[in-house]
Design an enzyme around this catalytic site. Structure first.
Site, PDB file in Angstrom:
ATOM      1  N   CYS A 170       0.818  -1.215   0.000  1.00 12.69           N
ATOM      2  CA  CYS A 170       0.000   0.000   0.000  1.00 12.69           C
ATOM      3  C   CYS A 170       0.846   1.255   0.000  1.00 12.69           C
ATOM      4  O   CYS A 170       0.333   2.359   0.104  1.00 12.69           O
ATOM      5  CB  CYS A 170      -1.024  -0.010   1.131  1.00 12.69           C
ATOM      6  SG  CYS A 170      -0.345   0.130   2.754  1.00 12.69           S
TER       7      CYS A 170
ATOM      8  N   ASP B 142       3.137   2.658   2.004  1.00 14.62           N
ATOM      9  CA  ASP B 142       3.896   3.142   3.147  1.00 14.62           C
ATOM     10  C   ASP B 142       3.825   2.180   4.315  1.00 14.62           C
ATOM     11  O   ASP B 142       2.832   1.489   4.519  1.00 14.62           O
ATOM     12  CB  ASP B 142       3.556   4.576   3.565  1.00 14.62           C
ATOM     13  CG  ASP B 142       2.085   4.859   3.584  1.00 14.62           C
ATOM     14  OD1 ASP B 142       1.316   3.896   3.633  1.00 14.62           O
ATOM     15  OD2 ASP B 142       1.712   6.047   3.568  1.00 14.62           O
TER      16      ASP B 142
ATOM     17  N   CYS C  41       6.346   8.187   1.588  1.00 15.97           N
ATOM     18  CA  CYS C  41       6.546   9.487   0.967  1.00 15.97           C
ATOM     19  C   CYS C  41       7.141  10.479   1.960  1.00 15.97           C
ATOM     20  O   CYS C  41       7.376  10.161   3.124  1.00 15.97           O
ATOM     21  CB  CYS C  41       5.222  10.012   0.432  1.00 15.97           C
ATOM     22  SG  CYS C  41       4.000  10.258   1.719  1.00 15.97           S
TER      23      CYS C  41
ATOM     24  N   CYS D  15      -0.917  10.004   6.761  1.00 16.36           N
ATOM     25  CA  CYS D  15       0.441   9.779   7.270  1.00 16.36           C
ATOM     26  C   CYS D  15       0.468   9.987   8.782  1.00 16.36           C
ATOM     27  O   CYS D  15       1.130   9.238   9.506  1.00 16.36           O
ATOM     28  CB  CYS D  15       1.433  10.736   6.609  1.00 16.36           C
ATOM     29  SG  CYS D  15       1.674  10.420   4.856  1.00 16.36           S
TER      30      CYS D  15
END
Lengths: 295, 409
Positions: A35, A37, A62, A106
């Site tokens: 996926c 991360d 990222c 994130c």
């Protein structure tokens, strides 16, 4: 290019506490390579006090995933596990000076890694209970799974209702096509057909009476006034016609270059207070009888 | 390197996204914003001069693509409009045909239109590709029936540069009496094209991909092809695309077309050599990396490298910090943590697909720039791998999928 804050960039270029920690006694792992991360959070916890004496991370992901991991380790070092668990994903985003809506996940991943690490330390099993879908509403960062679940749970049948329940679609409105598609899909599951016409008024949940509506509009205006007065300006409610709220900008606010921004902010508060889409329109007070729209 | 990165000239290697508009094109356009403001349709001298120059620009573009007639060029606002026009025209012209053949790796201008048409009841056949991005012509042949309104496949892929055999596919479509369209925005200006000798009925191109301005493109429409306009209104473009002409854009594209033709052999020798040097230089220095696509059959300017166990956006940010502009196929956003549809279609494993970087050159790049990029990339990949839970010292951790065992995935 993402509009990352300086803090995000700084934590990405110079990540704190990166690398493996062989002596860690609490390890949390979330995400996966498929996926895009994955984060491993490693903590050294003092067993007697449950204090986090050291934290480190390893992240595949990222820029904002790496920055969020770095920020998290900085935020929780020195805290007890209980104190650390009080750190929300919003706290991580705030620490970084904000994250773009597409990147809020994130910070969520950071928070989940923390929960997972604490569970690992305590010998518990931690289960993630949230699923993320494609981002639909960019204004309020609402994804498709959230919208779908809400429609299903509350038997919603219009875009307006979805906005009332989730805020999705309450901003720029460009995601309404996407919301309609989800509505059509979920309504088909329960054997109904989506129609763009709004549902009958009386079945709409929590509809405000005219009086309550005006009261709430006045409350928002009153809340905004002290800030404007501080800058030698002011705002006055002039009239309400359906979904259009007419206001007069006064003092330094009249013709101010920031007027559109100010009005946008207040309009957003109106939308939230009323749970419906309304438009805030500035008018000039010409005489007590008539209003003039500025050209 | 002693010069601070911030003082070095930026290196632009994202020419498949857009190119710098050639200064000659800009200079030629400027008068058409000011004194040459006339409407080419007008019956007076203001319009006549402009109309004359538009005709010359059309001839320059005609020459670039080797079209037999200048009236086969229909100016549009860009590649996307040309793609939409071609497909929607074919559906309208043959209302009994409800199928479209395309590929799984098209640009979004075709892909998302087809997704929408599928919701509207059309059947979309998306040709699969193999690990090198190649189409199976036997699969294609079986789909060519009289139910198909149009075939639309790209000439070269924007991410990998891989060519599809469009000339052969167009002949097969013609034999089956089916319209053939190709999205050639990445090809026009980079590779010689001769539409007069081609079986392709329609071809999309875009100005800003060949050092022309943004906001202008064209649909090549073979004389005699059945066509229904997307925009109706005035009689511009012989009634095939209504709306007052984007005169400065057309003039700029004309100059860009002339320059592209002049540089055609340079693009296929010099630029190609720089691209090959970049590929060899990076792959020699970075372990666990490979070039994607059909390496012997691709655009001369495009290089797509997959770096295992690192994520594309992070690579781009570190490149950007050194003034190097490239792009990544992976879009790392909420809920769509998916590598690009092109990488997925080619079956590139997830371990590598998230770390694909596209370097796309132009005739403006220099060897010195390429040397700088070759020097810059390996430390960036090493730096990110050091952070990655899937990397251990000099190589990936043993069995990466299992070594990292999250509570949820």
């Amino acid at each position: 290019m993402w509009d990352y804050s300086e803090t995000v960039k700084e934590h990405f270029y110079n990540p704190r506490n990166a690398g493996p920690m062989p002596e860690a006694n609490a390890i949390g792992e979330v995400g996966s390579i498929s996926c895009g991360d994955a984060l491993r959070l490693m903590l050294k916890v003092e067993p007697e006090t449950e204090k986090i004496v050291d934290a480190s991370f390893q992240t595949f992901g990222c820029g904002s995933a790496i920055a969020s991991s770095s920020a998290l380790t900085e935020m929780i070092k020195g805290k007890t596990l209980e104190e650390a668990l009080a750190v929300s994903n919003q706290d991580i985003a705030d620490f970084l000076g904000g994250l773009p809506p597409e990147k809020m996940h994130c910070s969520v991943m950071g928070r989940e890694a923390l929960q997972s690490a604490v569970a690992n330390f305590r010998g518990e099993e931690w289960k993630d209970d949230h699923e993320e879908g494609a981002l639909i509403c960019k204004c309020f960062a609402i994804d498709s799974v959230m919208i779908e679940d809400t429609i299903r749970a509350n038997n919603l049948c219009s875009v307006e209702q979805v906005t009332n329940y989730t805020k999705a679609g309450g901003g720029c409105s460009s995601c309404h096509e996407g919301i309609e598609e989800i509505l059509a899909k979920v309504m088909a599951e329960r054997g109904e057909t989506f129609s763009p016409a709004p549902p009958p008024e009386k079945t709409r949940p929590g509809k405000l009476s005219t009086l309550e509506r005006i009261r709430r509009i006045e409350q928002v205006i009153e809340r905004a006034r002290p800030n404007l007065q501080r800058d030698h300006g002011d705002i006055e409610l002039v009239d309400v016609e359906g979904k259009t709220i007419y206001v007069a900008m006064k003092g330094a606010c009249a013709g101010c270059q920031m007027e559109a921004l100010t009005l946008g902010g207040i309009q957003q508060q109106m939308i939230e207070a009323l749970g419906e889409l309304v438009k805030l329109v500035p008018v000039k007070l010409k005489s007590p009888q008539g209003l003039v729209n500025p050209s | 390197m002693s010069t601070p990165n911030s003082l070095l000239k930026p290196i632009y290697l994202d020419n498949n996204a857009t190119t710098r508009c050639a200064p000659e094109a800009v200079a030629a356009m400027l008068p058409y914003f000011t004194e040459q403001f006339g409407n080419p349709s007008s019956m007076h001298s203001f319009g006549a001069k402009v109309g004359h120059e538009v005709k010359a620009a059309r001839a320059a573009l005609q020459k670039l693509i080797g079209a037999e007639y200048d009236s086969e060029i229909v100016y549009t606002a860009g590649g996307t409009e040309a793609d939409n026009t071609a497909i929607l025209s074919a559906l309208k012209a043959s209302p009994d045909r409800k199928e479209i053949i395309t590929s799984a790796v098209e640009h979004h201008a075709v892909l998302h239109l087809c997704d929408q048409l599928e919701k509207d009841g059309y059947t979309i056949h998306r040709l699969k590709v193999d690990g090198r991005g190649r189409i199976d012509l036997d699969e294609y042949r079986k789909l060519l029936t009289d139910k198909v309104a149009i075939v639309s496949v790209m000439w070269a892929n924007n991410e990998t540069g891989t060519f599809f055999p469009v000339e052969e596919m167009a002949r097969m479509a013609r034999d089956a009496n089916i319209l053939f369209h190709t999205d050639a925005v990445q090809v026009v200006g980079k590779v010689p094209i001769n539409m007069a000798e081609s079986a392709i009925d329609m071809l999309s191109l875009s100005g800003h991909k060949l050092h022309g301005p943004k906001g202008i493109g064209a649909l090549y429409l073979r004389r005699g092809s059945r066509f229904r306009p997307l925009l109706r209104g005035g009689g511009q473009e012989r009634g095939r695309r209504a709306g007052t002409e984007n005169v400065p854009g057309i003039i700029g594209l004309g100059v860009a077309a002339r320059l592209a033709l002049e540089h055609m052999s340079f693009e296929n020798t010099h630029v190609r050599a720089l691209r090959d040097k970049l590929q060899a230089g990076i792959l020699a220095a970075v372990p666990n990396a490979f070039a994607t696509g059909d390496l012997d059959n691709r655009l001369p300017n495009t290089l797509n490298i997959a770096f295992e166990y690192v994520e594309g956006e992070a690579i781009l940010m570190l490149l950007n910090k050194q003034g190097i502009a490239a792009s990544s196929g992976s879009a790392c956003t909420s809920g769509s943590l998916e590598p690009s549809h092109v990488m997925r279609a080619m079956g590139i494993p997830y371990t590598a697909a998230h770390g694909t970087i596209r370097f796309s050159l132009s005739r403006e790049n220099t060897e010195e720039e390429i040397d700088r990029v070759i020097a810059a990339v390996p430390p960036i990949i090493a730096q990110l791998r050091k952070l990655s839970p899937y990397w251990d010292g000099d190589g990936p951790v043993a069995d990466p999928e299992k070594a990292f065992a999250p509570t949820y995935a």
